[in-house]
Motif scaffolding. Structure first.
Motif, PDB file in Angstrom:
ATOM      1  N   HIS A   1       0.806  -1.219   0.000  1.00 24.38           N
ATOM      2  CA  HIS A   1       0.000   0.000   0.000  1.00 24.38           C
ATOM      3  C   HIS A   1       0.844   1.276   0.000  1.00 24.38           C
ATOM      4  O   HIS A   1       0.289   2.378  -0.015  1.00 24.38           O
ATOM      5  CB  HIS A   1      -0.929   0.007   1.213  1.00 24.38           C
ATOM      6  CG  HIS A   1      -1.955  -1.069   1.174  1.00 24.38           C
ATOM      7  ND1 HIS A   1      -2.931  -1.135   0.205  1.00 24.38           N
ATOM      8  CD2 HIS A   1      -2.149  -2.153   1.975  1.00 24.38           C
ATOM      9  CE1 HIS A   1      -3.701  -2.193   0.408  1.00 24.38           C
ATOM     10  NE2 HIS A   1      -3.240  -2.836   1.481  1.00 24.38           N
ATOM     11  N   GLY A   2       2.146   1.144   0.032  1.00 23.10           N
ATOM     12  CA  GLY A   2       3.015   2.309   0.012  1.00 23.10           C
ATOM     13  C   GLY A   2       4.388   1.962   0.552  1.00 23.10           C
ATOM     14  O   GLY A   2       4.699   0.781   0.810  1.00 23.10           O
ATOM     15  N   ILE A   3       5.212   2.990   0.705  1.00 22.55           N
ATOM     16  CA  ILE A   3       6.537   2.815   1.292  1.00 22.55           C
ATOM     17  C   ILE A   3       6.619   3.711   2.529  1.00 22.55           C
ATOM     18  O   ILE A   3       5.737   4.527   2.781  1.00 22.55           O
ATOM     19  CB  ILE A   3       7.656   3.153   0.294  1.00 22.55           C
ATOM     20  CG1 ILE A   3       7.683   4.669   0.009  1.00 22.55           C
ATOM     21  CG2 ILE A   3       7.465   2.371  -1.002  1.00 22.55           C
ATOM     22  CD1 ILE A   3       8.883   5.107  -0.815  1.00 22.55           C
ATOM     23  N   GLY A   4       7.678   3.548   3.303  1.00 20.80           N
ATOM     24  CA  GLY A   4       7.812   4.357   4.517  1.00 20.80           C
ATOM     25  C   GLY A   4       9.242   4.409   4.981  1.00 20.80           C
ATOM     26  O   GLY A   4      10.123   3.748   4.416  1.00 20.80           O
ATOM     27  N   LEU A   5       9.488   5.209   6.016  1.00 22.07           N
ATOM     28  CA  LEU A   5      10.779   5.249   6.687  1.00 22.07           C
ATOM     29  C   LEU A   5      10.656   4.466   7.982  1.00 22.07           C
ATOM     30  O   LEU A   5       9.823   4.791   8.831  1.00 22.07           O
ATOM     31  CB  LEU A   5      11.191   6.693   6.974  1.00 22.07           C
ATOM     32  CG  LEU A   5      11.702   7.478   5.769  1.00 22.07           C
ATOM     33  CD1 LEU A   5      11.805   8.955   6.105  1.00 22.07           C
ATOM     34  CD2 LEU A   5      13.055   6.956   5.310  1.00 22.07           C
ATOM     35  N   LEU A   6      11.484   3.440   8.131  1.00 16.84           N
ATOM     36  CA  LEU A   6      11.375   2.544   9.270  1.00 16.84           C
ATOM     37  C   LEU A   6      12.673   2.550  10.074  1.00 16.84           C
ATOM     38  O   LEU A   6      13.769   2.607   9.497  1.00 16.84           O
ATOM     39  CB  LEU A   6      11.080   1.117   8.798  1.00 16.84           C
ATOM     40  CG  LEU A   6       9.788   0.922   8.002  1.00 16.84           C
ATOM     41  CD1 LEU A   6       9.666  -0.531   7.543  1.00 16.84           C
ATOM     42  CD2 LEU A   6       8.576   1.315   8.833  1.00 16.84           C
ATOM     43  N   PRO A   7      12.579   2.475  11.409  1.00 15.10           N
ATOM     44  CA  PRO A   7      13.780   2.441  12.250  1.00 15.10           C
ATOM     45  C   PRO A   7      14.525   1.113  12.059  1.00 15.10           C
ATOM     46  O   PRO A   7      13.955   0.040  12.223  1.00 15.10           O
ATOM     47  CB  PRO A   7      13.229   2.590  13.668  1.00 15.10           C
ATOM     48  CG  PRO A   7      11.811   2.130  13.584  1.00 15.10           C
ATOM     49  CD  PRO A   7      11.337   2.462  12.214  1.00 15.10           C
ATOM     50  N   ARG A   8      15.786   1.204  11.696  1.00 13.18           N
ATOM     51  CA  ARG A   8      16.547   0.030  11.278  1.00 13.18           C
ATOM     52  C   ARG A   8      16.600  -1.071  12.327  1.00 13.18           C
ATOM     53  O   ARG A   8      16.301  -2.228  12.041  1.00 13.18           O
ATOM     54  CB  ARG A   8      17.971   0.448  10.901  1.00 13.18           C
ATOM     55  CG  ARG A   8      18.861  -0.713  10.451  1.00 13.18           C
ATOM     56  CD  ARG A   8      20.249  -0.209  10.107  1.00 13.18           C
ATOM     57  NE  ARG A   8      20.200   0.742   8.994  1.00 13.18           N
ATOM     58  CZ  ARG A   8      21.251   1.451   8.586  1.00 13.18           C
ATOM     59  NH1 ARG A   8      22.413   1.333   9.213  1.00 13.18           N
ATOM     60  NH2 ARG A   8      21.143   2.288   7.566  1.00 13.18           N
ATOM     61  N   HIS A   9      16.978  -0.738  13.558  1.00 10.71           N
ATOM     62  CA  HIS A   9      17.138  -1.770  14.583  1.00 10.71           C
ATOM     63  C   HIS A   9      15.793  -2.330  15.026  1.00 10.71           C
ATOM     64  O   HIS A   9      15.659  -3.538  15.257  1.00 10.71           O
ATOM     65  CB  HIS A   9      17.884  -1.198  15.795  1.00 10.71           C
ATOM     66  CG  HIS A   9      19.205  -0.601  15.459  1.00 10.71           C
ATOM     67  ND1 HIS A   9      20.148  -1.253  14.689  1.00 10.71           N
ATOM     68  CD2 HIS A   9      19.749   0.612  15.787  1.00 10.71           C
ATOM     69  CE1 HIS A   9      21.213  -0.476  14.558  1.00 10.71           C
ATOM     70  NE2 HIS A   9      20.994   0.648  15.213  1.00 10.71           N
ATOM     71  N   THR A  10      14.790  -1.459  15.134  1.00  7.15           N
ATOM     72  CA  THR A  10      13.490  -1.878  15.643  1.00  7.15           C
ATOM     73  C   THR A  10      12.766  -2.776  14.659  1.00  7.15           C
ATOM     74  O   THR A  10      12.138  -3.766  15.047  1.00  7.15           O
ATOM     75  CB  THR A  10      12.622  -0.644  15.958  1.00  7.15           C
ATOM     76  OG1 THR A  10      13.363   0.251  16.780  1.00  7.15           O
ATOM     77  CG2 THR A  10      11.343  -1.043  16.668  1.00  7.15           C
ATOM     78  N   SER A  11      12.831  -2.455  13.368  1.00 11.24           N
ATOM     79  CA  SER A  11      12.064  -3.189  12.365  1.00 11.24           C
ATOM     80  C   SER A  11      12.809  -4.400  11.799  1.00 11.24           C
ATOM     81  O   SER A  11      12.206  -5.214  11.092  1.00 11.24           O
ATOM     82  CB  SER A  11      11.687  -2.258  11.207  1.00 11.24           C
ATOM     83  OG  SER A  11      10.775  -1.264  11.622  1.00 11.24           O
ATOM     84  N   ALA A  12      14.096  -4.522  12.100  1.00 13.51           N
ATOM     85  CA  ALA A  12      14.907  -5.570  11.460  1.00 13.51           C
ATOM     86  C   ALA A  12      14.367  -6.974  11.693  1.00 13.51           C
ATOM     87  O   ALA A  12      14.322  -7.794  10.767  1.00 13.51           O
ATOM     88  CB  ALA A  12      16.350  -5.473  11.943  1.00 13.51           C
ATOM     89  N   GLU A  13      13.940  -7.280  12.931  1.00 17.19           N
ATOM     90  CA  GLU A  13      13.485  -8.641  13.224  1.00 17.19           C
ATOM     91  C   GLU A  13      12.250  -9.022  12.413  1.00 17.19           C
ATOM     92  O   GLU A  13      12.081 -10.181  12.040  1.00 17.19           O
ATOM     93  CB  GLU A  13      13.166  -8.782  14.717  1.00 17.19           C
ATOM     94  CG  GLU A  13      14.382  -8.874  15.606  1.00 17.19           C
ATOM     95  CD  GLU A  13      14.005  -9.205  17.040  1.00 17.19           C
ATOM     96  OE1 GLU A  13      12.811  -9.479  17.299  1.00 17.19           O
ATOM     97  OE2 GLU A  13      14.903  -9.189  17.894  1.00 17.19           O
ATOM     98  N   ARG A  14      11.384  -8.061  12.137  1.00 10.94           N
ATOM     99  CA  ARG A  14      10.140  -8.360  11.426  1.00 10.94           C
ATOM    100  C   ARG A  14      10.272  -8.241   9.913  1.00 10.94           C
ATOM    101  O   ARG A  14       9.330  -8.560   9.187  1.00 10.94           O
ATOM    102  CB  ARG A  14       9.031  -7.432  11.930  1.00 10.94           C
ATOM    103  CG  ARG A  14       8.658  -7.661  13.383  1.00 10.94           C
ATOM    104  CD  ARG A  14       7.410  -6.876  13.748  1.00 10.94           C
ATOM    105  NE  ARG A  14       7.626  -5.450  13.718  1.00 10.94           N
ATOM    106  CZ  ARG A  14       7.967  -4.717  14.776  1.00 10.94           C
ATOM    107  NH1 ARG A  14       8.126  -5.296  15.955  1.00 10.94           N
ATOM    108  NH2 ARG A  14       8.148  -3.408  14.679  1.00 10.94           N
ATOM    109  N   ALA A  15      11.432  -7.777   9.443  1.00 15.24           N
ATOM    110  CA  ALA A  15      11.572  -7.519   8.008  1.00 15.24           C
ATOM    111  C   ALA A  15      11.719  -8.785   7.179  1.00 15.24           C
ATOM    112  O   ALA A  15      11.190  -8.866   6.064  1.00 15.24           O
ATOM    113  CB  ALA A  15      12.770  -6.598   7.772  1.00 15.24           C
ATOM    114  N   ALA A  16      12.417  -9.774   7.706  1.00 20.58           N
ATOM    115  CA  ALA A  16      12.747 -10.963   6.914  1.00 20.58           C
ATOM    116  C   ALA A  16      11.502 -11.620   6.329  1.00 20.58           C
ATOM    117  O   ALA A  16      10.568 -11.967   7.048  1.00 20.58           O
ATOM    118  CB  ALA A  16      13.506 -11.968   7.782  1.00 20.58           C
ATOM    119  N   GLY A  17      11.500 -11.757   4.990  1.00 21.01           N
ATOM    120  CA  GLY A  17      10.396 -12.412   4.304  1.00 21.01           C
ATOM    121  C   GLY A  17       9.150 -11.576   4.165  1.00 21.01           C
ATOM    122  O   GLY A  17       8.149 -12.030   3.594  1.00 21.01           O
TER     123      GLY A  17
END
Length: 306
Positions: free
Chosen positions: A244-260
């Motif tokens: 639905h769009g793109i965003g700016l995400l905090p690198r350390h906080t979002s890293a665990e949920r990013a995979a896949g």
């Protein structure tokens, strides 16, 4: 000004008025009636012989004399807490309750590890509270909490806050969050020009990310198109994952949920990030229990950065 010894309780009430802005708010915070608070403040004003408070519109604010007294009140309160902390340290007593407020993503990043570290102090209780407010509002929360974990943009001048103790925790880079099937998702980095025409999902204005969006628009020459705003980071991540769009995400906080689910791609040409810091009143920061929590917060933040 009379030379009689100033009443510490009255000084404390004046300080609360400086932080809270109204007698009604002070009364609610200290558990007294507004009339009782007003009487104490008037007694202090009579003793010093100069106006300490003046009306501004429907509210009140401190005069220069009132602000000078508040500086002294903070100094005295801090000295008393430091003396108490020294005694507790001598006796090996780390205990009591510490109230910590944090915005959501910092709590997610730091609180689990912090609780593990604090488990070695059975007499210390950490109460945590969610407070996700605009960047300028964090300082005011220190009136009600011992520690406030706040964030601000790393590209702004550090505000002058002489009545607060500030402890730097970490700088967290902000990456561009992209759906996995986005043409830019496999890039090592992207530029503001690469993001022209994209639909953005971001927090409300007055949050640190907003300045980065302004910088992106200035660098690319194209206004950023915001399609949705929310402070709820997991929702932003889900919307990005769903395309639905793109965003700016905090690198350390979002890293665990990013995979896949979504890609985190560094942004070139702009130093996108946020500073996470702990704010406290100086006297509360002097308490041994609060100092212990602050020290462990700094240690936990160091493991995140490492």
């Amino acid at each position: 000004m009379r030379t009689d010894r100033l009443d510490l309780d009255q000084l404390a009430l004046l300080r609360e008025l400086a932080d809270r802005g109204s007698v009604t708010a002070v009364a609610a915070a200290v558990g007294r009636t507004p009339s009782a608070v007003s009487q104490q403040l008037k007694a202090l004003q009579r003793q010093v012989g100069v106006p300490l408070v003046e009306r501004v519109g429907r509210g009140v604010q401190l005069t220069d004399a009132g602000r000078a007294l508040v500086v002294g009140a903070v100094t005295v309160a801090t000295a008393l807490e430091e003396a108490q902390a020294g005694w507790h340290s001598f006796r090996g007593e780390v205990g009591g309750t510490v109230r910590l407020a944090s915005f959501h993503s910092a709590a997610e990043l730091l609180i689990p590890g912090l609780l593990h570290r604090l488990s070695r102090y059975p007499g210390l209780q950490l109460d945590t509270f969610d407070q996700d407010v605009a960047e300028q509002a964090f300082a005011g929360l220190t009136a009600d909490y011992d520690i406030v974990v706040a964030h601000r943009s790393n590209d702004v001048v550090v505000p002058d806050r002489p009545q607060l103790r500030t402890t730097l925790l970490l700088r967290e880079p902000m990456d561009v969050g992209l759906p996995l099937d986005h043409p830019l998702a496999q890039r090592a980095s992207v530029t503001p020009q690469d993001l022209d025409g994209e639909a953005w999902i971001v927090p409300p204005p007055d949050y640190p990310i907003d300045r980065v969006l302004t910088a992106i628009a200035a660098r690319s020459g194209v206004p950023v198109r915001v399609v949705r705003r929310t402070t709820h980071l997991p929702l932003i991540e889900k919307l990005i994952t769903a395309g639905h769009g793109i965003g700016l995400l905090p690198r350390h906080t979002s890293a665990e949920r990013a995979a896949g689910r979504f890609a985190l791609v560094p942004l070139k040409e702009i130093r996108a990030g946020r500073v996470i810091e702990a704010l406290s009143r100086p006297d509360r920061a002097a308490r041994l229990a609060v100092r212990t929590v602050l020290d462990d917060l700094v240690a936990e933040a160091a493991t995140v950065c490492g």
